[in-house]
Design an enzyme around this catalytic site. Structure first.
Site, PDB file in Angstrom:
ATOM      1  N   HIS A 196      38.320  38.419  34.799  1.00 16.58           N
ATOM      2  CA  HIS A 196      38.647  37.690  33.573  1.00 16.58           C
ATOM      3  C   HIS A 196      37.386  37.034  33.031  1.00 16.58           C
ATOM      4  O   HIS A 196      36.716  36.270  33.728  1.00 16.58           O
ATOM      5  CB  HIS A 196      39.722  36.638  33.842  1.00 16.58           C
ATOM      6  CG  HIS A 196      41.054  37.257  34.151  1.00 16.58           C
ATOM      7  ND1 HIS A 196      41.866  36.815  35.155  1.00 16.58           N
ATOM      8  CD2 HIS A 196      41.685  38.311  33.580  1.00 16.58           C
ATOM      9  CE1 HIS A 196      42.970  37.572  35.181  1.00 16.58           C
ATOM     10  NE2 HIS A 196      42.871  38.479  34.233  1.00 16.58           N
ATOM     11  N   ALA A 197      37.094  37.344  31.767  1.00 17.37           N
ATOM     12  CA  ALA A 197      35.791  37.012  31.198  1.00 17.37           C
ATOM     13  C   ALA A 197      35.448  35.524  31.234  1.00 17.37           C
ATOM     14  O   ALA A 197      34.345  35.138  31.604  1.00 17.37           O
ATOM     15  CB  ALA A 197      35.730  37.530  29.768  1.00 17.37           C
ATOM     16  N   GLU A 199      36.221  33.109  33.110  1.00 12.92           N
ATOM     17  CA  GLU A 199      36.176  32.402  34.395  1.00 12.92           C
ATOM     18  C   GLU A 199      34.765  32.484  34.969  1.00 12.92           C
ATOM     19  O   GLU A 199      34.503  33.163  35.956  1.00 12.92           O
ATOM     20  CB  GLU A 199      37.241  33.007  35.324  1.00 12.92           C
ATOM     21  CG  GLU A 199      38.643  32.887  34.725  1.00 12.92           C
ATOM     22  CD  GLU A 199      39.709  33.760  35.394  1.00 12.92           C
ATOM     23  OE1 GLU A 199      39.415  34.390  36.422  1.00 12.92           O
ATOM     24  OE2 GLU A 199      40.833  33.797  34.871  1.00 12.92           O
ATOM     25  N   ARG A 254      39.483  36.489  27.620  1.00  8.90           N
ATOM     26  CA  ARG A 254      39.941  36.809  28.980  1.00  8.90           C
ATOM     27  C   ARG A 254      39.921  38.308  29.268  1.00  8.90           C
ATOM     28  O   ARG A 254      39.576  38.750  30.365  1.00  8.90           O
ATOM     29  CB  ARG A 254      41.377  36.280  29.119  1.00  8.90           C
ATOM     30  CG  ARG A 254      42.177  36.769  30.315  1.00  8.90           C
ATOM     31  CD  ARG A 254      43.561  36.108  30.268  1.00  8.90           C
ATOM     32  NE  ARG A 254      44.526  36.722  31.155  1.00  8.90           N
ATOM     33  CZ  ARG A 254      44.728  36.333  32.414  1.00  8.90           C
ATOM     34  NH1 ARG A 254      44.012  35.355  32.929  1.00  8.90           N
ATOM     35  NH2 ARG A 254      45.648  36.920  33.153  1.00  8.90           N
ATOM     36  N   HIS A 324      38.673  34.436  41.004  1.00  9.80           N
ATOM     37  CA  HIS A 324      39.163  33.978  39.709  1.00  9.80           C
ATOM     38  C   HIS A 324      38.998  32.460  39.618  1.00  9.80           C
ATOM     39  O   HIS A 324      38.569  31.818  40.556  1.00  9.80           O
ATOM     40  CB  HIS A 324      40.651  34.312  39.558  1.00  9.80           C
ATOM     41  CG  HIS A 324      40.943  35.773  39.417  1.00  9.80           C
ATOM     42  ND1 HIS A 324      41.242  36.352  38.219  1.00  9.80           N
ATOM     43  CD2 HIS A 324      40.981  36.766  40.335  1.00  9.80           C
ATOM     44  CE1 HIS A 324      41.460  37.646  38.394  1.00  9.80           C
ATOM     45  NE2 HIS A 324      41.300  37.925  39.676  1.00  9.80           N
ATOM     46  N   GLU A 398      41.445  31.497  43.591  1.00  8.71           N
ATOM     47  CA  GLU A 398      41.403  30.787  42.314  1.00  8.71           C
ATOM     48  C   GLU A 398      40.520  29.574  42.575  1.00  8.71           C
ATOM     49  O   GLU A 398      40.941  28.626  43.238  1.00  8.71           O
ATOM     50  CB  GLU A 398      42.797  30.329  41.867  1.00  8.71           C
ATOM     51  CG  GLU A 398      43.732  31.455  41.460  1.00  8.71           C
ATOM     52  CD  GLU A 398      43.466  31.984  40.045  1.00  8.71           C
ATOM     53  OE1 GLU A 398      42.674  31.365  39.303  1.00  8.71           O
ATOM     54  OE2 GLU A 398      44.060  33.022  39.699  1.00  8.71           O
TER      55      GLU A 398
HETATM   56 ZN   LIG Z   1      41.511  35.260  36.475  1.00  6.53          ZN
END
Ligand SMILES: [Zn+2]
Ligand SMILES: *[C@@H]1O[C@H](CO)[C@@H](O)[C@H](O)[C@H]1NC(C)=O
Ligand SMILES: *[C@@H]1O[C@H](CO)[C@@H](O)[C@H](O)[C@H]1NC(C)=O
Ligand SMILES: *[C@@H]1O[C@H](CO)[C@@H](O)[C@H](O)[C@H]1NC(C)=O
Ligand SMILES: *[C@@H]1O[C@H](CO)[C@@H](O)[C@H](O)[C@H]1NC(C)=O
Length: 437
Positions: A196-197, A199, A254, A324, A398
């Site tokens: 995801h861009a 992050e 994202r 992430h 995360e």
């Molecule tokens: Zn993500």
């Protein structure tokens, strides 16, 4: 600026250049991302009843808010905290609505543009290098990261080999570093960052991991054991097009950047595009949504390239780790359903030890568990796919934080975040090298 002392004519020719330079140095003169976030707010919503959650979903959809916890508007639910980014022209409507409906909220950010320009997470005018070489405590652009990889490929050829597994939608190379002491029959760990861009802490961690490995290979017995017994395939930026776009156009982008034949919206969620319960619960079929699953599984060249690589090497890849942000969680399968995986206790104990190791560094608490029940249900994720394709240990981190800075985690927090995450990754890896209890 010694040319200030030169004769007038020469100063005049240098002046425009000098102004250009000053402009890029001072935040007051130019706006990042064309000032597109001026007046935007980030608001934390806490619906306390089903009815509140229902009306919030409706208004958030109408006002086109951007949910900072991925998952789309459907993730808003009773008792769950949700951070939303509201465009400036919608924020008054939302605030009035919240007050009238008496729904609990906090304004986390009053003016997003101001926060972006305040400095710490700014790409434009900071020194890119520390005195002693590469600066791992700033966020790096895609070009900088790729240059860094090429540099390591040249200077550390004993432990690092860089190769490309394909091209992105916009034609950029998809680079991977193979890290570890050369040897024939070794098992391997796959790590990817930046699916995801927006992050940005993800790619920063992948770089940190490589730096630590090279720096401590000789002095740290654990690291030596890791690199002697395993290969690490590290993809510092998975979604290269999206990451680049998040630097140049939209900090909160994202998805990938692929075009859609019927809609003007671009991009697919690269973590909903895998062939595992594809486009079911927790994914959207609409191209304009942030969790759009794509027209078909592996439609995105980036996803297809990684899936092909993992298919080809699955026999010796023991673990899949994906990085992430943000939520402070360590997740394992399943994402797409509420069920425990076979050999659950093995994976669970690895996660339990890893979050304890992480907490021992700065006291940061991570939750851990199956992604479905710990975060939310989402189908078509890379982690579930890797697990279903025979990789027994698959985890998604995360990273920090839990919403105070969110995607705009300041650069001063890169070091503590990466230091603690490093310990968790080492702990999981050492767990793999032992026989699972
Ligand atoms: Zn993500
Ligand atoms: C806010 O502005 C955007 C773009 O200018 C527009 O598409 C949108 O409909 C506006 N929203 C509201 C609530 O006025
Ligand atoms: C990395 O270095 C090796 C040999 O030193 C070279 O063959 C390879 O092409 C390099 N990788 C990339 C992506 O440039
Ligand atoms: C569970 O563990 C056993 C024994 O270690 C192993 O043979 C089996 O393949 C594992 N199953 C899965 C789904 O990982
Ligand atoms: C992993 O972390 C646990 C604490 O949760 C610790 O007891 C153990 O020694 C660590 N193992 C390694 C190899 O770092």
């Amino acid at each position: 600026m010694k040319f200030f002392g030169k004769p007038r004519s020469q100063t005049a020719t240098f002046l425009p250049l000098c102004l250009l330079f000053l402009k890029s140095l001072s935040p007051g003169h130019s706006h990042l991302y064309s000032n597109r976030y001026a007046g935007d707010k980030v608001i934390r919503l806490t619906p306390n009843t089903e009815e509140e959650a229902f009306v919030l979903k409706k208004i958030c959809h109408q006002l086109k808010v951007d949910l900072w916890q991925p998952g789309g508007v459907s993730q808003i639910s009773q008792g769950t905290v949700t951070d939303v980014h509201v465009p400036h022209n919608g924020s008054q409507a939302l605030l009035t609505f919240l007050q009238e409906a008496n729904i609990q909220y906090n304004i986390l950010i009053e003016d997003l543009q101001k926060v972006l320009e305040k400095g710490s997470s700014l790409p434009a005018w900071r020194s890119r290098r520390s005195l002693s070489g590469y600066n791992y405590e700033v966020y790096h652009s895609l070009e900088e990261i790729q240059n860094w990889m090429h540099h390591l490929n040249k200077t550390h050829s004993g432990l690092i080999h860089m190769f490309s597994i394909g091209k992105s939608y916009e034609g950029r190379s998809l680079y991977v570093l193979k890290l570890g002491r050369r040897s024939q029959l070794k098992r391997a760990v796959w790590m990817d960052c930046g699916i995801h861009a927006r992050e940005w802490i993800g790619p920063a961690f992948c770089q940190w991991f490589v730096k630590e490995a090279l720096l401590t290979y000789r002095s740290d017995p654990t690291m030596r054991k890791m690199l002697n017994h395993l290969y690490f395939y590290i993809m510092p930026v998975f979604n290269v097009d999206g990451y680049h776009f998040s630097w140049t156009n939209d900090r909160f982008w994202r998805k990938t950047r692929s075009r859609n034949s019927r809609f003007h919206c671009r991009g697919v969620d690269a973590n909903r595009n895998w062939r595992v319960k594809w486009c079911d619960e927790g994914a959207s079929m609409h191209p304009c949504d942030d969790t759009y699953c794509g027209p078909f599984p592996e439609s995105e060249p980036e996803v297809k390239a990684v899936a092909n690589f993992l298919r080809k090497h699955r026999k010796h890849i023991t673990a899949y780790l994906s990085f992430h942000a943000y939520a402070q969680m360590l997740l394992y399968p399943y994402s797409y359903k509420y069920a425990t995986i076979p050999n659950f206790s093995c994976v669970e104990s690895a996660a339990y030890k890893a979050v304890n190791a992480l907490r021992s560094v700065h006291g940061i608490q991570y939750r851990y568990g199956p992604a479905s029940s710990t975060l939310y249900v989402s189908s078509g994720s890379s982690m579930d796919w890797a697990y279903k394709n025979g990789i027994p240990y698959t985890f998604a981190f995360e990273l920090r934080d839990t919403g105070h800075f969110g995607f705009l985690l300041p650069e001063t927090l890169i070091k503590p975040t990466c230091t603690e995450t490093m310990l968790a990754v080492k702990n999981i890896t050492m767990h793999l090298l032992k026989k699972c209890p």
